[in-house]
Design a protein around this motif. Structure first.
Motif, mmCIF file in Angstrom:
data_model
loop_
_atom_site.group_PDB
_atom_site.id
_atom_site.type_symbol
_atom_site.label_atom_id
_atom_site.label_comp_id
_atom_site.label_asym_id
_atom_site.label_seq_id
_atom_site.Cartn_x
_atom_site.Cartn_y
_atom_site.Cartn_z
ATOM 1 N N TYR A 75 0.902 -1.217 0.111
ATOM 2 C CA TYR A 75 -0.137 0.143 0.189
ATOM 3 C C TYR A 75 0.724 1.308 0.102
ATOM 4 O O TYR A 75 1.656 1.504 1.014
ATOM 5 N N ILE A 91 -2.207 3.882 -3.692
ATOM 6 C CA ILE A 91 -1.995 2.925 -4.801
ATOM 7 C C ILE A 91 -1.725 1.453 -4.062
ATOM 8 O O ILE A 91 -1.109 1.646 -3.092
ATOM 9 N N VAL A 92 -2.545 0.418 -4.553
ATOM 10 C CA VAL A 92 -2.109 -0.805 -4.044
ATOM 11 C C VAL A 92 -1.143 -1.561 -4.992
ATOM 12 O O VAL A 92 -1.562 -1.291 -6.371
ATOM 13 N N ASP A 93 -0.243 -2.293 -4.630
ATOM 14 C CA ASP A 93 0.945 -2.633 -5.621
ATOM 15 C C ASP A 93 0.834 -4.323 -5.312
ATOM 16 O O ASP A 93 1.136 -4.527 -4.129
ATOM 17 N N SER A 122 -2.377 -0.351 -8.831
ATOM 18 C CA SER A 122 -4.039 -0.315 -8.835
ATOM 19 C C SER A 122 -4.024 1.113 -9.845
ATOM 20 O O SER A 122 -5.237 1.311 -10.362
ATOM 21 N N GLU A 123 -3.116 2.114 -9.856
ATOM 22 C CA GLU A 123 -3.230 3.064 -10.893
ATOM 23 C C GLU A 123 -1.832 3.690 -10.958
ATOM 24 O O GLU A 123 -0.638 3.288 -10.152
#
Length: 184
Positions: A75, A91-93, A122-123
């Motif tokens: 995160y 962002i989630v990775d 996620s973006e």
């Protein structure tokens, strides 16, 4: 994916590991990491699976080169989204990395490691005048650590994220990372 979902995913992996323990472990360890860079922070959890224990390179007395697979969920919290102070980006990775480790054959004491893997975010990242124009990123790291006993280890790493110039802009993101791991 929020933090509760990441914790639930790790719990599910631990339960799956227990279910498969009779036939060999699905995972060999779990870890948590905290990382920081300019105007961004990251928290990450992951699981590891050692490569074949009979496989190693450069055996020399008490040391050898071996490795493990690393699957992680992280995160990121950017603190200057679109270069606006105070605006946040979340962002989630999700990542998967093969890691080479030079260590004592006893698996105790100091070690050094290096890895490069694939990450899906996620973006796209846009923080503090740095941009990553793709959600797919390579994450490479170099680190040193210490294994205290058969279960606990700590490490420090430098990690770099970049899309390998697949698409511009690609300024990259560099983190300083602290890791705490538990091995089964």
């Amino acid at each position: 994916m929020n933090m509760k979902k990441m914790i639930a995913a790790v719990a599910a992996l631990l339960a799956a590991n227990a279910a498969f323990a009779a036939e060999g472990q699905l995972i060999d360890g779990v870890y948590g990491e905290a990382a920081t860079a300019s105007k961004i922070r990251m928290a990450r959890v992951g699981v590891t699976k050692d490569w074949n224990p009979n496989w190693s390179w450069f055996d020399s007395g008490n040391t050898h080169l071996t490795g493990y697979w690393d699957a992680s969920a992280g995160y990121w919290q950017g603190r200057q989204y679109n270069n606006v102070p105070g605006d946040k980006q979340h962002i989630v990775d999700i990542g998967f990395t093969p890691v080479f480790r030079f260590e004592n054959k006893s698996k105790l004491g100091f070690y050094a490691e290096i890895g490069i893997g694939a990450h899906l975010m996620s973006e796209t990242y846009n923080n503090n005048d740095d941009r990553l124009s793709t959600a797919f990123q390579f994450g490479d790291h170099i680190g040193i650590g210490y294994v205290f006993n058969k279960n606990w280890e700590v490490a420090v790493k430098m990690q770099h994220f970049s899309n390998g110039s697949i698409k511009k802009p690609n300024s990259g993101v560099d983190y300083g990372v602290v890791k705490l791991a538990y091995r089964f």
